[in-house]
Design a protein around this motif. Structure first.
Motif, PDB file in Angstrom:
ATOM      1  N   GLU A 201      40.590-104.796  46.316  1.00  0.00           N
ATOM      2  CA  GLU A 201      39.516-104.669  47.224  1.00  0.00           C
ATOM      3  C   GLU A 201      38.627-103.537  46.950  1.00  0.00           C
ATOM      4  N   ALA A 202      38.542-103.098  45.782  1.00  0.00           N
ATOM      5  CA  ALA A 202      37.606-102.080  45.510  1.00  0.00           C
ATOM      6  C   ALA A 202      36.373-101.730  46.148  1.00  0.00           C
ATOM      7  N   ASP A 203      35.684-102.699  46.170  1.00  0.00           N
ATOM      8  CA  ASP A 203      34.393-102.763  46.870  1.00  0.00           C
ATOM      9  C   ASP A 203      34.524-102.110  48.464  1.00  0.00           C
ATOM     10  N   ARG A 204      35.644-102.450  49.000  1.00  0.00           N
ATOM     11  CA  ARG A 204      35.769-102.189  50.728  1.00  0.00           C
ATOM     12  C   ARG A 204      36.428-100.657  50.687  1.00  0.00           C
ATOM     13  N   LEU A 205      37.282-100.579  49.728  1.00  0.00           N
ATOM     14  CA  LEU A 205      37.783 -99.122  49.550  1.00  0.00           C
ATOM     15  C   LEU A 205      36.535 -98.183  49.515  1.00  0.00           C
ATOM     16  N   LEU A 206      35.518 -98.431  48.834  1.00  0.00           N
ATOM     17  CA  LEU A 206      34.447 -97.458  48.551  1.00  0.00           C
ATOM     18  C   LEU A 206      33.522 -97.633  49.722  1.00  0.00           C
ATOM     19  N   ASP A 207      33.304 -98.629  50.207  1.00  0.00           N
ATOM     20  CA  ASP A 207      32.485 -98.937  51.472  1.00  0.00           C
ATOM     21  C   ASP A 207      33.259 -98.024  52.626  1.00  0.00           C
ATOM     22  N   MET A 208      34.480 -98.010  52.559  1.00  0.00           N
ATOM     23  CA  MET A 208      35.040 -97.085  53.801  1.00  0.00           C
ATOM     24  C   MET A 208      35.392 -95.541  53.207  1.00  0.00           C
ATOM     25  N   ASP A 209      34.468 -95.203  52.442  1.00  0.00           N
ATOM     26  CA  ASP A 209      34.404 -93.588  51.915  1.00  0.00           C
ATOM     27  C   ASP A 209      35.720 -93.328  51.421  1.00  0.00           C
ATOM     28  N   PHE A 210      36.535 -93.989  50.794  1.00  0.00           N
ATOM     29  CA  PHE A 210      37.554 -93.711  50.193  1.00  0.00           C
ATOM     30  C   PHE A 210      37.335 -92.993  48.577  1.00  0.00           C
ATOM     31  N   SER A 235      29.349-103.674  42.908  1.00  0.00           N
ATOM     32  CA  SER A 235      28.387-102.752  43.147  1.00  0.00           C
ATOM     33  C   SER A 235      28.330-101.650  42.340  1.00  0.00           C
ATOM     34  N   SER A 236      27.425-100.683  42.489  1.00  0.00           N
ATOM     35  CA  SER A 236      27.117 -99.764  41.622  1.00  0.00           C
ATOM     36  C   SER A 236      28.334 -98.586  42.259  1.00  0.00           C
ATOM     37  N   LYS A 237      28.824 -98.686  43.270  1.00  0.00           N
ATOM     38  CA  LYS A 237      29.845 -97.752  43.193  1.00  0.00           C
ATOM     39  C   LYS A 237      31.172 -98.125  42.797  1.00  0.00           C
TER      40      LYS A 237
END
Length: 476
Positions: A201-210, A235-237
């Motif tokens: 769930e990489a996109d959510r990890l990055l959405d949560m500022d990890f 995403s770009s992140k």
């Protein structure tokens, strides 16, 4: 499953027309040079077995014991590549079987080692519940090969976790924040021997500022390793994380569009006045009485209130949100999974990754603020080829959000027709339950407010970050 009853909705036609106007803006994504992409399998190709993919007999037997009849598309495409010792980016819709896609290759590599090292595999997940669930999958799939694993998440005492790490497990499933705590504070704990890293769930990890925490964690890991990055969207992140953590990866993409919902999911909207949301919610719960239902709300406060409100009217509702203790969160999830409660009222902490075997209905009491979250919410039902229903309550204040969701998923939702007179039969009982739930919430806030409860809005928990939806961003 019986079909949905169709009734007439008494809403102004001019307002309903606004629901299907073309939105002014839609979700966009940026792109960068992509790694090699493996195409989706041909639809008419014969179904492969796990043995055909190269999985050894003990693990095939474990799959059979767990009811995994045949590999899902993401498993069929990614497992052979993982067994070839390649880095992988896996893109697939929620509920596609991603967990087994990365757990099985790691277990097989572990089985082939003459002297398997401690901390052979590290699996990172955005939420405590998902990390725990992955840990359960590791234990179940690896039961016949005596794999040792442990789950390291926030919200629990670090001492027992440090003791578990001291026993040198083969696989660690963790949330990033708590894992970093142990790397910095637990004596003797190192990841220098880790051979496999999974970022789920990489996109959510990055959405949560990890992102900053992940950067620190990568420094503790050896450069010579295999890395599997799984995500619902690119995403770009996520692309930046891919460049930082993977080497010459292969991309496996199963979804045919950025925001995709499965064909077995029936999706409906109800256009209603905001002041009548609770009445329509109870009407729907009565319509689907006895069916396994998840109600999604936007804030911790509403999650708690709606659960109390529904219980006051005799429904078996239980809340799940980020401000509950870890034991309460797992307890709520387990009661819902076991069928002891048939209604789970949740924030988006339950929107992604969790494998709840049978959810019949998803109700969006509050529309999510972005289309991606909508897809993940409704993806809690209609999993593994089963049918499911999702209904969204749309008020006069939700039109722009609703338009964006329709544009993103590329389809117009059907109207769930109701008869206003039948709905309003519940009005008196609902108003009485609303008064009761308000009093209960007042008492709850007074009890917790002394310590600065997030429900009250005084301040976020220590180490946490305020989010727009009332949830704390730090899940580790």
């Amino acid at each position: 499953m019986s079909s949905i009853k169709r009734r007439k909705l008494s809403a102004p036609s001019s307002d309903k027309e606004h629901l299907h106007k073309k939105p002014e803006t839609t979700d966009t994504t940026t792109s960068s040079p992509e790694p090699t992409t493996v195409e989706d399998p041909v639809v008419d190709a014969p179904t492969k077995s796990f043995k055909d993919l190269g999985i050894v007999d003990p693990l095939c037997e474990a799959c059979d014991a767990l009811g995994y009849k045949a590999p899902t598309p993401i498993q069929a495409q990614s497992i052979p590549l993982a067994l070839q010792n390649r880095d992988i980016i896996g893109l697939a819709e929620t509920g596609s079987g991603k967990t087994a896609a990365f757990v099985l290759p790691i277990l097989q590599a572990l089985l082939e080692e003459k002297k398997p090292s401690a901390f052979f595999g590290l699996i990172l997940a955005p939420t405590r519940e998902l990390a725990t669930q992955i840990g359960q999958s590791v234990d179940a799939l690896g039961s016949s090969i005596n794999v040792r694993s442990t789950v390291i998440v926030g919200g629990l005492d670090m001492v027992p976790q440090a003791i578990a790490l001291g026993k040198k497990p083969h696989i660690v499933c963790a949330t990033p924040g708590r894992l970093l705590d142990h790397l910095e504070k637990t004596k003797g704990f190192k990841l220098s021997s880790t051979r496999y890293l999974v970022i789920d769930e990489a996109d959510r990890l990055l959405d949560m500022d990890f992102g900053p925490i992940l950067e620190k964690l990568l420094k503790f890991l050896p450069r010579e390793r295999r890395t599997f990055l799984f995500s619902a969207t690119m995403s770009s992140k996520v692309e930046s994380l891919q460049r930082a953590s993977l080497r010459d990866p292969l991309r496996v993409s199963i979804s045919t569009s950025r925001y995709q919902t499965v064909s077995t999911l029936q999706q409906y909207y109800l256009f209603i006045p905001h002041m009548h949301k609770d009445i329509y919610l109870i009407f729907l719960l009565n319509e689907f009485a006895g069916r396994s239902t998840i109600i999604f709300t936007r804030t911790v406060y509403e999650t708690q209130r709606v659960a109390i409100f529904a219980r006051a009217l005799g429904f078996g509702a239980i809340p799940l949100h980020g401000q509950l203790s870890q034991s309460a969160r797992l307890g709520a999830l387990n009661k819902f999974k076991a069928g002891n409660r048939d209604i789970l009222v949740a924030t988006d902490v339950a929107a992604r990754g969790l494998d709840i075997p049978k959810v019949d209905v998803v109700i969006n009491y509050d529309l999510p603020s972005d289309s991606k979250t909508y897809v993940h919410r409704v993806g809690r039902t209609a999993r593994a080829g089963n049918a499911g229903q999702a209904l969204s309550l749309v008020t006069q204040y939700d039109l722009e959000l609703y338009q964006r969701i329709e544009a993103a998923i590329g389809k117009k939702l059907d109207e769930y027709k109701t008869d206003k007179e039948e709905v309003m039969i519940f009005r008196e009982r609902v108003e009485e339950a609303q008064r009761y739930s308000r009093n209960e919430m007042k008492n709850l806030l007074e009890d917790r407010g002394k310590k600065g409860s997030v429900l009250r809005g005084n301040r976020p928990p220590k180490g946490g970050k305020r989010r727009h939806d009332g949830m704390d961003a730090e899940e580790g």
